[in-house]
Design an enzyme around this catalytic site. Sequence first.
Site, PDB file in Angstrom:
ATOM      1  N   GLY A   1       0.835  -1.196   0.000  1.00 48.53           N
ATOM      2  CA  GLY A   1       0.000   0.000   0.000  1.00 48.53           C
ATOM      3  C   GLY A   1       0.866   1.241   0.000  1.00 48.53           C
ATOM      4  O   GLY A   1       2.000   1.225  -0.496  1.00 48.53           O
ATOM      5  N   SER A   2       0.333   2.300   0.575  1.00 44.57           N
ATOM      6  CA  SER A   2       1.037   3.580   0.522  1.00 44.57           C
ATOM      7  C   SER A   2       2.265   3.575   1.430  1.00 44.57           C
ATOM      8  O   SER A   2       2.364   2.787   2.369  1.00 44.57           O
ATOM      9  CB  SER A   2       0.092   4.694   0.980  1.00 44.57           C
ATOM     10  OG  SER A   2      -0.194   4.527   2.355  1.00 44.57           O
TER      11      SER A   2
ATOM     12  N   CYS B   1       1.549  -0.081  -8.604  1.00 47.19           N
ATOM     13  CA  CYS B   1       2.778   0.434  -8.001  1.00 47.19           C
ATOM     14  C   CYS B   1       3.886   0.433  -9.036  1.00 47.19           C
ATOM     15  O   CYS B   1       4.873   1.144  -8.908  1.00 47.19           O
ATOM     16  CB  CYS B   1       3.157  -0.352  -6.753  1.00 47.19           C
ATOM     17  SG  CYS B   1       3.418  -2.071  -7.075  1.00 47.19           S
TER      18      CYS B   1
ATOM     19  N   GLY C   1       2.870   1.966   5.100  1.00 47.17           N
ATOM     20  CA  GLY C   1       4.008   1.056   5.290  1.00 47.17           C
ATOM     21  C   GLY C   1       4.909   1.501   6.422  1.00 47.17           C
ATOM     22  O   GLY C   1       5.397   0.694   7.214  1.00 47.17           O
TER      23      GLY C   1
ATOM     24  N   ARG D   1       2.971   5.867   3.474  1.00 52.71           N
ATOM     25  CA  ARG D   1       2.521   6.313   4.795  1.00 52.71           C
ATOM     26  C   ARG D   1       2.079   5.116   5.639  1.00 52.71           C
ATOM     27  O   ARG D   1       2.504   4.942   6.781  1.00 52.71           O
ATOM     28  CB  ARG D   1       1.349   7.304   4.624  1.00 52.71           C
ATOM     29  CG  ARG D   1       0.821   7.886   5.920  1.00 52.71           C
ATOM     30  CD  ARG D   1      -0.565   8.500   5.766  1.00 52.71           C
ATOM     31  NE  ARG D   1      -1.535   7.590   5.171  1.00 52.71           N
ATOM     32  CZ  ARG D   1      -2.072   6.527   5.785  1.00 52.71           C
ATOM     33  NH1 ARG D   1      -1.741   6.219   7.019  1.00 52.71           N
ATOM     34  NH2 ARG D   1      -2.931   5.745   5.153  1.00 52.71           N
TER      35      ARG D   1
ATOM     36  N   GLU E   1       5.844  -3.730   0.587  1.00 53.66           N
ATOM     37  CA  GLU E   1       5.781  -3.514  -0.853  1.00 53.66           C
ATOM     38  C   GLU E   1       4.974  -2.245  -1.058  1.00 53.66           C
ATOM     39  O   GLU E   1       3.755  -2.289  -1.082  1.00 53.66           O
ATOM     40  CB  GLU E   1       5.068  -4.738  -1.471  1.00 53.66           C
ATOM     41  CG  GLU E   1       5.313  -4.883  -2.904  1.00 53.66           C
ATOM     42  CD  GLU E   1       6.768  -4.698  -3.180  1.00 53.66           C
ATOM     43  OE1 GLU E   1       7.091  -3.619  -3.712  1.00 53.66           O
ATOM     44  OE2 GLU E   1       7.574  -5.564  -2.823  1.00 53.66           O
TER      45      GLU E   1
HETATM   46  C1  UN1 Z   1       1.187  -3.711  -7.564  1.00 57.43           C
HETATM   47  O1  UN1 Z   1       0.978  -2.766  -8.291  1.00 57.43           O
HETATM   48  O2  UN1 Z   1       0.905  -3.680  -6.355  1.00 57.43           O
HETATM   49  O3  UN1 Z   1       4.150  -5.883 -12.220  1.00 57.43           O
HETATM   50  C2  UN1 Z   1       1.736  -5.006  -8.043  1.00 57.43           C
HETATM   51  C3  UN1 Z   1       2.948  -5.625 -12.165  1.00 57.43           C
HETATM   52  C4  UN1 Z   1       2.046  -6.600 -11.474  1.00 57.43           C
HETATM   53  C5  UN1 Z   1       2.024  -6.424 -10.016  1.00 57.43           C
HETATM   54  C6  UN1 Z   1       1.954  -5.044  -9.526  1.00 57.43           C
HETATM   55  N1  UN1 Z   1       2.505  -7.932 -11.774  1.00 57.43           N
HETATM   56  O4  UN1 Z   1       2.478  -4.614 -12.639  1.00 57.43           O
END
Ligand code: UN1
Length: 498
Positions: free
Chosen positions: A233-234, A289, A238, A236, A255
Amino acid sequence: MTAIDEAWSILKGLGVTPRTAEAGRASRSPVDGSAGPALTETADLDGIVACSVAAFHAWRRVPAPRRGELVRLFGEELRAAKADLARLVTLEAGKITSEGLGEVQEMIDVCDFAVGLSRQLYGLTLPSERPGHHMRETWQPLGPVLVISAFNFPVAVWAWNAALALVCGDPVIWKPSEKTPLTALATQAVFDRALARFGGDAPEGLSQVVIGGREAGEALSADARIPLVSATGSTRMGRAVAQTVAARLGRSLLELGGNNAMIVTPSADLDMAVRAVAFSAVGTCGQRCTTLRRLLVHEDVAEALIGRLKAAYESLPVGDPREEGSLVGPLIDADAAEAFDRALAQAVDEGGEMIVGGARLGGDGAYVRPAIVRMPAQTAVVRHETFAPILYVLTWREFDQAVEMQNAVPQGLSSCVFTDSVREAEAFLSAWGSDCGIANVNIGPSGAEIGGAFGGEKDTGGGRESGSDAWKAYMRRQTQTVNFSRDLPLAQGVKFEV
Ligand code: UN1
């Protein structure tokens, strides 16, 4: 039928009838902004953890390959339920149909990976300095694992953790995003089908879902009976989780966000670069992400590339993610759309020139046109991760300068270079190249496969999930020494006679 009503009916079809509450956070669909009943929050967190601990005591005695069998069955059940789960991802998170299916495919892939892994939890055998001694390293189950997941990958990220944790001998407690609880309950129901087929040696409480908000995540993170907290998540969130878990000397696997860049050099294949930019900058409406947020292009090819991207962006079909033709669905909610607007205003304030996009579409749901902004430098807004489809373009002259720009942000998840030069590609992958957890050549930063260890550096948490040896985070390492001689040779040559 509204999108949220359809989500509830899929849930019902899967045999789930969640308890609903009079007050509380309504279930919602970003597809049409529709709202449904609120779910009852899990009250007895203590009972959930106690049940997980009891499950651990039984599950750690089940041989790892047998634990793998449960994950194999889960993979089969996921294949059977793929269309339903993917549809729920579309309805509750707003992903286009192919991305919803792709997300469930990642769950299936990690199950397959974990099944093989259940026979490969290898430790080392080490030469002992003492005669008649045997020394080895054994990986033991760790205990209950708390998984806190985000709305943007409402099922895959849990599966990366859960499939590994289960074969490693650990039960899982899942606190899904409060924006995607229905998808989590559906996943749990699919897991229960695998459990029913597995038979009696799976204890109760191997996988439990906690419905709740931030406080539930905080309370569970503070619980010393949970040795590992894996949070996505964010930054903040984390940071708060990491501090809570560290205060009790627990382990966390984080992550968090990303502010991923692509370097485009003069030798790059621009056709490939255009396609890679489009997918990684606007896929999931810029809410991965791994989303591409910064395009660092050599000044000689900048005009050509920007021109082609502008044309591609102008024809992007934005709209209802359920419809075949849509490539970009909605943002998760109105707050996200406001963050999009604010970031664009700030970019212009900081000297940015709008190239394309940026408008909000009318109607229900937070639909926006993905934007490209040309920036004079990596200003504050460029260094910040805005979870929306905004691509900042900057130019450079020397390759070293491009790498420096790529590295000059607080986040370090994913990165890539587009080049046909071996020198540039290898320099990018060298010790003085990209400082990110993921570095790609001629592939965009998003869409990582589960076989590699997934994760970032710096502000993005440093955790590694899914493939490679990420499983080690879910186990404890034990060094074991066995004396099979009739003497007691002491270590380090120490003499000690009694
Ligand atoms: C995420 O955005 O939390 O590589 C994970 C990727 C995906 C996973 C992203 N397999 O875009």
